[in-house]
Design a protein around this motif. Structure first.
Motif, PDB file in Angstrom:
ATOM      1  N   ALA A  18      15.971   3.838   4.736  1.00  0.00           N
ATOM      2  CA  ALA A  18      15.611   2.511   4.451  1.00  0.00           C
ATOM      3  C   ALA A  18      15.274   2.097   5.927  1.00  0.00           C
ATOM      4  O   ALA A  18      14.138   1.354   5.782  1.00  0.00           O
ATOM      5  N   ASP A  19      15.676   2.557   7.112  1.00  0.00           N
ATOM      6  CA  ASP A  19      15.046   2.036   8.111  1.00  0.00           C
ATOM      7  C   ASP A  19      13.731   2.421   8.511  1.00  0.00           C
ATOM      8  O   ASP A  19      12.917   1.786   9.005  1.00  0.00           O
ATOM      9  N   ILE A  20      13.523   3.999   8.168  1.00  0.00           N
ATOM     10  CA  ILE A  20      12.294   4.412   8.362  1.00  0.00           C
ATOM     11  C   ILE A  20      11.038   3.746   7.518  1.00  0.00           C
ATOM     12  O   ILE A  20      10.202   3.291   7.895  1.00  0.00           O
ATOM     13  N   GLU A  21      11.751   3.396   6.250  1.00  0.00           N
ATOM     14  CA  GLU A  21      10.590   2.711   5.258  1.00  0.00           C
ATOM     15  C   GLU A  21      10.386   1.304   5.769  1.00  0.00           C
ATOM     16  O   GLU A  21       9.249   1.061   5.822  1.00  0.00           O
ATOM     17  N   ARG A  22      11.223   0.559   6.408  1.00  0.00           N
ATOM     18  CA  ARG A  22      11.212  -0.705   6.891  1.00  0.00           C
ATOM     19  C   ARG A  22      10.182  -0.781   8.161  1.00  0.00           C
ATOM     20  O   ARG A  22       9.179  -1.597   8.057  1.00  0.00           O
ATOM     21  N   ILE A  82      -4.178   2.297   1.884  1.00  0.00           N
ATOM     22  CA  ILE A  82      -2.923   1.826   2.677  1.00  0.00           C
ATOM     23  C   ILE A  82      -1.882   1.445   1.530  1.00  0.00           C
ATOM     24  O   ILE A  82      -0.650   1.773   1.891  1.00  0.00           O
ATOM     25  N   GLY A  83      -2.192   1.021   0.415  1.00  0.00           N
ATOM     26  CA  GLY A  83      -1.214   1.029  -0.716  1.00  0.00           C
ATOM     27  C   GLY A  83      -0.568   2.236  -0.991  1.00  0.00           C
ATOM     28  O   GLY A  83       0.664   2.359  -1.077  1.00  0.00           O
ATOM     29  N   ARG A  84      -1.497   3.247  -1.001  1.00  0.00           N
ATOM     30  CA  ARG A  84      -0.955   4.491  -1.403  1.00  0.00           C
ATOM     31  C   ARG A  84       0.063   5.184  -0.304  1.00  0.00           C
ATOM     32  O   ARG A  84       0.857   5.695  -0.782  1.00  0.00           O
ATOM     33  N   LEU A  85      -0.285   4.747   0.949  1.00  0.00           N
ATOM     34  CA  LEU A  85       0.420   5.346   1.970  1.00  0.00           C
ATOM     35  C   LEU A  85       1.832   4.385   1.997  1.00  0.00           C
ATOM     36  O   LEU A  85       2.932   5.307   2.152  1.00  0.00           O
ATOM     37  N   VAL A  86       1.787   3.367   1.707  1.00  0.00           N
ATOM     38  CA  VAL A  86       3.045   2.571   1.578  1.00  0.00           C
ATOM     39  C   VAL A  86       3.798   2.991   0.157  1.00  0.00           C
ATOM     40  O   VAL A  86       5.082   3.276   0.216  1.00  0.00           O
ATOM     41  N   GLU A  87       3.219   3.435  -0.966  1.00  0.00           N
ATOM     42  CA  GLU A  87       3.937   4.074  -1.977  1.00  0.00           C
ATOM     43  C   GLU A  87       4.551   5.351  -1.611  1.00  0.00           C
ATOM     44  O   GLU A  87       5.730   5.633  -2.132  1.00  0.00           O
ATOM     45  N   LEU A  88       3.726   5.906  -1.019  1.00  0.00           N
ATOM     46  CA  LEU A  88       4.307   7.373  -0.527  1.00  0.00           C
ATOM     47  C   LEU A  88       5.622   7.258   0.181  1.00  0.00           C
ATOM     48  O   LEU A  88       6.486   8.031   0.149  1.00  0.00           O
ATOM     49  N   ARG A  90       7.709   5.045   0.214  1.00  0.00           N
ATOM     50  CA  ARG A  90       8.720   4.413  -0.453  1.00  0.00           C
ATOM     51  C   ARG A  90       9.285   5.712  -1.358  1.00  0.00           C
ATOM     52  O   ARG A  90      10.472   5.869  -1.245  1.00  0.00           O
ATOM     53  N   ILE A  91       8.349   6.671  -1.713  1.00  0.00           N
ATOM     54  CA  ILE A  91       8.985   7.537  -2.402  1.00  0.00           C
ATOM     55  C   ILE A  91       9.781   8.601  -1.538  1.00  0.00           C
ATOM     56  O   ILE A  91      10.789   9.116  -2.014  1.00  0.00           O
ATOM     57  N   TYR A  92       9.412   8.714  -0.212  1.00  0.00           N
ATOM     58  CA  TYR A  92      10.196   9.654   0.704  1.00  0.00           C
ATOM     59  C   TYR A  92      11.432   9.217   1.090  1.00  0.00           C
ATOM     60  O   TYR A  92      12.412   9.646   1.121  1.00  0.00           O
ATOM     61  N   ALA A  93      11.105   7.593   1.249  1.00  0.00           N
ATOM     62  CA  ALA A  93      12.598   6.928   1.599  1.00  0.00           C
ATOM     63  C   ALA A  93      13.775   6.903   0.712  1.00  0.00           C
ATOM     64  O   ALA A  93      14.981   7.123   0.915  1.00  0.00           O
ATOM     65  N   ASP A  94      13.339   6.854  -0.597  1.00  0.00           N
ATOM     66  CA  ASP A  94      14.264   6.560  -1.564  1.00  0.00           C
ATOM     67  C   ASP A  94      14.065   7.404  -3.074  1.00  0.00           C
ATOM     68  O   ASP A  94      14.589   7.112  -4.093  1.00  0.00           O
TER      69      ASP A  94
END
Length: 114
Positions: A18-22, A82-88, A90-94
């Motif tokens: 979660a910290d990494i995603e944030r 950028i949106g896809r990178l954020v989505e990826l 999120r996938i990695y984080a949770d």
């Protein structure tokens, strides 16, 4: 004979993810999305108002309109990446599900902010 302890680190790993995603999202928001949003807004303004300008040369006007359109489309493509990178992230984080929907800065960022 053996003596030992056992520590469950599941919650620690979840907190770390979660910290990494944030951190990634904060970085993207600050370093990429904020300037990108400004550029999209400026380009959108130009697209809406370029026809109202008085041009001495219609060819220059047409070229300018085309260039602004290309710039806008490129900015929207960057927004999508950028949106896809954020989505990826999120996938990695949770371990969320993948959404292949296109990201649109204009509808997801600019309109809500106005």
């Amino acid at each position: 004979r053996m003596i030992g302890t056992h520590t469950d680190i599941t919650k620690l790993r979840q907190k770390h993810k979660a910290d990494i995603e944030r951190k990634v999202q904060e970085y993207l928001a600050h370093q990429v999305r904020n300037p990108l949003t400004s550029a999209v807004a400026a380009t959108r303004f130009l697209r809406l108002n370029i026809g109202q300008a008085k041009w001495e040369n219609s060819k220059v006007q047409e070229e300018s309109e085309r260039d602004i359109h290309i710039l806008y489309e490129n900015l929207m493509s960057i927004s999508s990446v950028i949106g896809r990178l954020v989505e990826l992230n999120r996938i990695y984080a949770d371990n969320s599900a993948v959404s292949l929907a296109r990201t649109n800065v204009e509808s997801q960022v600019l309109r809500p902010v106005q």
